[in-house]
Design a protein around this motif. Structure first.
Motif, PDB file in Angstrom:
ATOM      1  N   GLY A 103       0.531  -1.260  -0.061  1.00 30.82           N
ATOM      2  CA  GLY A 103      -0.154  -0.003   0.177  1.00 30.82           C
ATOM      3  C   GLY A 103       0.919   1.276  -0.006  1.00 30.82           C
ATOM      4  O   GLY A 103       1.866   1.155  -0.288  1.00 30.82           O
ATOM      5  N   PRO A 104       0.152   2.538   0.546  1.00 26.57           N
ATOM      6  CA  PRO A 104       0.670   3.662   0.261  1.00 26.57           C
ATOM      7  C   PRO A 104       1.870   3.664   1.341  1.00 26.57           C
ATOM      8  O   PRO A 104       2.223   2.823   2.198  1.00 26.57           O
ATOM      9  CB  PRO A 104      -0.261   4.763   0.642  1.00 26.57           C
ATOM     10  N   ASP A 105       2.541   4.976   1.553  1.00 24.52           N
ATOM     11  CA  ASP A 105       3.654   5.004   2.404  1.00 24.52           C
ATOM     12  C   ASP A 105       3.245   4.879   3.916  1.00 24.52           C
ATOM     13  O   ASP A 105       2.003   4.965   4.149  1.00 24.52           O
ATOM     14  CB  ASP A 105       4.198   6.641   2.320  1.00 24.52           C
ATOM     15  N   PRO A 106       3.906   4.336   4.729  1.00 23.99           N
ATOM     16  CA  PRO A 106       3.498   4.077   6.088  1.00 23.99           C
ATOM     17  C   PRO A 106       2.934   5.412   6.779  1.00 23.99           C
ATOM     18  O   PRO A 106       2.093   5.208   7.843  1.00 23.99           O
ATOM     19  CB  PRO A 106       4.758   3.689   6.883  1.00 23.99           C
ATOM     20  N   GLU A 107       3.246   6.491   6.468  1.00 23.62           N
ATOM     21  CA  GLU A 107       2.716   7.728   7.105  1.00 23.62           C
ATOM     22  C   GLU A 107       1.386   7.943   6.672  1.00 23.62           C
ATOM     23  O   GLU A 107       0.539   8.146   7.575  1.00 23.62           O
ATOM     24  CB  GLU A 107       3.488   9.042   6.850  1.00 23.62           C
ATOM     25  N   GLN A 163      -0.432   7.232  19.860  1.00 23.30           N
ATOM     26  CA  GLN A 163       0.460   6.237  19.269  1.00 23.30           C
ATOM     27  C   GLN A 163       0.857   6.626  18.071  1.00 23.30           C
ATOM     28  O   GLN A 163       2.158   5.905  17.719  1.00 23.30           O
ATOM     29  CB  GLN A 163      -0.655   4.949  19.032  1.00 23.30           C
ATOM     30  N   ALA A 164       0.157   7.003  16.966  1.00 24.98           N
ATOM     31  CA  ALA A 164       0.971   7.306  15.766  1.00 24.98           C
ATOM     32  C   ALA A 164       1.916   8.251  15.951  1.00 24.98           C
ATOM     33  O   ALA A 164       3.024   7.961  14.944  1.00 24.98           O
ATOM     34  CB  ALA A 164      -0.390   8.113  14.764  1.00 24.98           C
ATOM     35  N   ALA A 165       1.960   9.142  16.779  1.00 27.89           N
ATOM     36  CA  ALA A 165       3.009  10.036  16.830  1.00 27.89           C
ATOM     37  C   ALA A 165       4.291   9.230  17.303  1.00 27.89           C
ATOM     38  O   ALA A 165       5.581   9.717  17.076  1.00 27.89           O
ATOM     39  CB  ALA A 165       2.836  11.248  17.499  1.00 27.89           C
ATOM     40  N   SER A 166       4.238   8.199  18.198  1.00 25.50           N
ATOM     41  CA  SER A 166       5.345   7.344  18.654  1.00 25.50           C
ATOM     42  C   SER A 166       6.005   6.467  17.736  1.00 25.50           C
ATOM     43  O   SER A 166       7.172   5.930  18.074  1.00 25.50           O
ATOM     44  CB  SER A 166       4.783   6.896  19.687  1.00 25.50           C
ATOM     45  N   LEU A 167       5.350   6.254  16.545  1.00 26.20           N
ATOM     46  CA  LEU A 167       5.963   5.257  15.559  1.00 26.20           C
ATOM     47  C   LEU A 167       7.132   5.632  14.956  1.00 26.20           C
ATOM     48  O   LEU A 167       7.084   6.985  14.503  1.00 26.20           O
ATOM     49  CB  LEU A 167       4.728   4.906  14.394  1.00 26.20           C
ATOM     50  N   ASP A 168       7.985   4.750  14.929  1.00 26.69           N
ATOM     51  CA  ASP A 168       9.304   5.168  14.069  1.00 26.69           C
ATOM     52  C   ASP A 168       9.055   4.841  12.676  1.00 26.69           C
ATOM     53  O   ASP A 168       9.299   3.337  12.304  1.00 26.69           O
ATOM     54  CB  ASP A 168      10.423   4.375  14.777  1.00 26.69           C
ATOM     55  N   LEU A 169       8.488   5.298  11.554  1.00 27.31           N
ATOM     56  CA  LEU A 169       8.283   4.916  10.308  1.00 27.31           C
ATOM     57  C   LEU A 169       9.433   4.435   9.443  1.00 27.31           C
ATOM     58  O   LEU A 169       9.068   3.818   8.551  1.00 27.31           O
ATOM     59  CB  LEU A 169       7.264   5.813   9.863  1.00 27.31           C
ATOM     60  N   GLU A 170      10.532   5.042   9.755  1.00 25.17           N
ATOM     61  CA  GLU A 170      11.677   4.804   9.084  1.00 25.17           C
ATOM     62  C   GLU A 170      11.894   3.399   9.495  1.00 25.17           C
ATOM     63  O   GLU A 170      12.332   2.433   8.118  1.00 25.17           O
ATOM     64  CB  GLU A 170      12.969   5.617   9.530  1.00 25.17           C
ATOM     65  N   GLN A 171      11.847   2.908  10.524  1.00 30.59           N
ATOM     66  CA  GLN A 171      11.800   1.444  10.784  1.00 30.59           C
ATOM     67  C   GLN A 171      11.014   0.491  10.166  1.00 30.59           C
ATOM     68  O   GLN A 171      11.236  -0.632   9.626  1.00 30.59           O
ATOM     69  CB  GLN A 171      11.692   1.148  12.414  1.00 30.59           C
ATOM     70  N   VAL A 172       9.757   1.094   9.909  1.00 27.47           N
ATOM     71  CA  VAL A 172       8.792   0.168   9.125  1.00 27.47           C
ATOM     72  C   VAL A 172       9.243   0.390   7.777  1.00 27.47           C
ATOM     73  O   VAL A 172       9.202  -0.554   7.044  1.00 27.47           O
ATOM     74  CB  VAL A 172       7.253   0.934   9.231  1.00 27.47           C
ATOM     75  N   ARG A 173       9.817   1.514   7.242  1.00 33.27           N
ATOM     76  CA  ARG A 173      10.337   1.419   5.516  1.00 33.27           C
ATOM     77  C   ARG A 173      11.246   0.543   5.648  1.00 33.27           C
ATOM     78  O   ARG A 173      11.272  -0.157   4.320  1.00 33.27           O
ATOM     79  CB  ARG A 173      10.517   2.865   5.470  1.00 33.27           C
ATOM     80  N   ARG A 174      12.394   0.260   6.375  1.00 40.11           N
ATOM     81  CA  ARG A 174      13.384  -0.716   6.309  1.00 40.11           C
ATOM     82  C   ARG A 174      12.793  -2.089   6.381  1.00 40.11           C
ATOM     83  O   ARG A 174      13.223  -3.004   5.217  1.00 40.11           O
ATOM     84  CB  ARG A 174      14.334  -0.561   7.457  1.00 40.11           C
ATOM     85  N   PHE A 175      11.965  -2.373   7.163  1.00 43.14           N
ATOM     86  CA  PHE A 175      11.098  -3.624   7.181  1.00 43.14           C
ATOM     87  C   PHE A 175      10.529  -3.796   5.573  1.00 43.14           C
ATOM     88  O   PHE A 175      10.672  -4.808   4.932  1.00 43.14           O
ATOM     89  CB  PHE A 175       9.845  -4.118   8.101  1.00 43.14           C
ATOM     90  N   LEU A 176       9.788  -2.843   5.191  1.00 41.77           N
ATOM     91  CA  LEU A 176       9.013  -3.056   4.063  1.00 41.77           C
ATOM     92  C   LEU A 176      10.001  -3.212   2.701  1.00 41.77           C
ATOM     93  O   LEU A 176       9.625  -3.841   1.825  1.00 41.77           O
ATOM     94  CB  LEU A 176       8.174  -1.750   3.576  1.00 41.77           C
TER      95      LEU A 176
END
Length: 175
Positions: free
Chosen positions: A30-34, A50-63
């Motif tokens: 899907g779209p960008d994790p943000e 909760q959303a503000a606490s997410l490290d979305l760069e970590q999610v991008r690395r996983f993806l």
């Protein structure tokens, strides 16, 4: 909870819960994790904190990882898979009587099946440094083995791979 009142920031456990919620609903194609985190917040599946606490760069690395690519290729993917299973107690306690049983309950973060068999994935938000993942993973060996035993019995398919994914380092460790 106090964090909803803005009285204190989320704890490490609460941030881990937020990451697991995102991973439960994340569209890997899907779209960008943000955008996905914003959508989950709008749907009240994540709080704004909760959303503000997410490290979305970590999610991008996983993806971008080979593990995420394998999950994308799977015909069926299960996330936050709850199970309850009655098992011989001797599997976990050699001193148990042959007729003793125990109820094993758990929630598998993610599992999928390929022609090779089942892969069990457990997402970890622990603070680990690069190079510490393998040693750190030993504390989770019994947990992921129990998940594997349960899934093998429930599905009748062999569990071929067990992977711990560490968001902190963007590393998968196979046990």
């Amino acid at each position: 909870p106090r964090f909803l009142l803005g009285e204190r920031p989320l704890s490490a456990a609460q941030r881990g819960t937020a990451m697991h919620l995102l991973m439960q609903y994340l569209d890997l194609n899907g779209p960008d994790p943000e955008e996905q985190a914003a959508s989950l917040t709008a749907r009240h599946l994540l709080t704004p904190e909760q959303a503000a606490s997410l490290d979305l760069e970590q999610v991008r690395r996983f993806l971008a990882s080979p593990l995420a690519q394998r999950i994308r290729r799977a015909e069926q993917v299960y996330r936050e898979y709850r199970f309850s299973l009655l098992l011989p107690a001797a599997l976990y306690d050699p001193a148990a009587e042959p007729e003793d049983e125990l109820m094993l309950q758990g929630v598998v973060d993610c599992w999928f099946e390929t022609l090779e068999g089942i892969t069990v994935v457990d997402f970890k938000t622990d603070r680990v440094r690069p190079g510490e993942e393998r040693a750190h993973s030993e504390r989770y060996r019994a947990q992921i083995q129990a998940y594997s035993e349960a899934l093998g019995r429930i599905t009748g398919a062999p569990v071929e791979r067990r992977v711990l994914w560490y968001f902190a380092t963007g590393t998968g460790v196979e046990l």
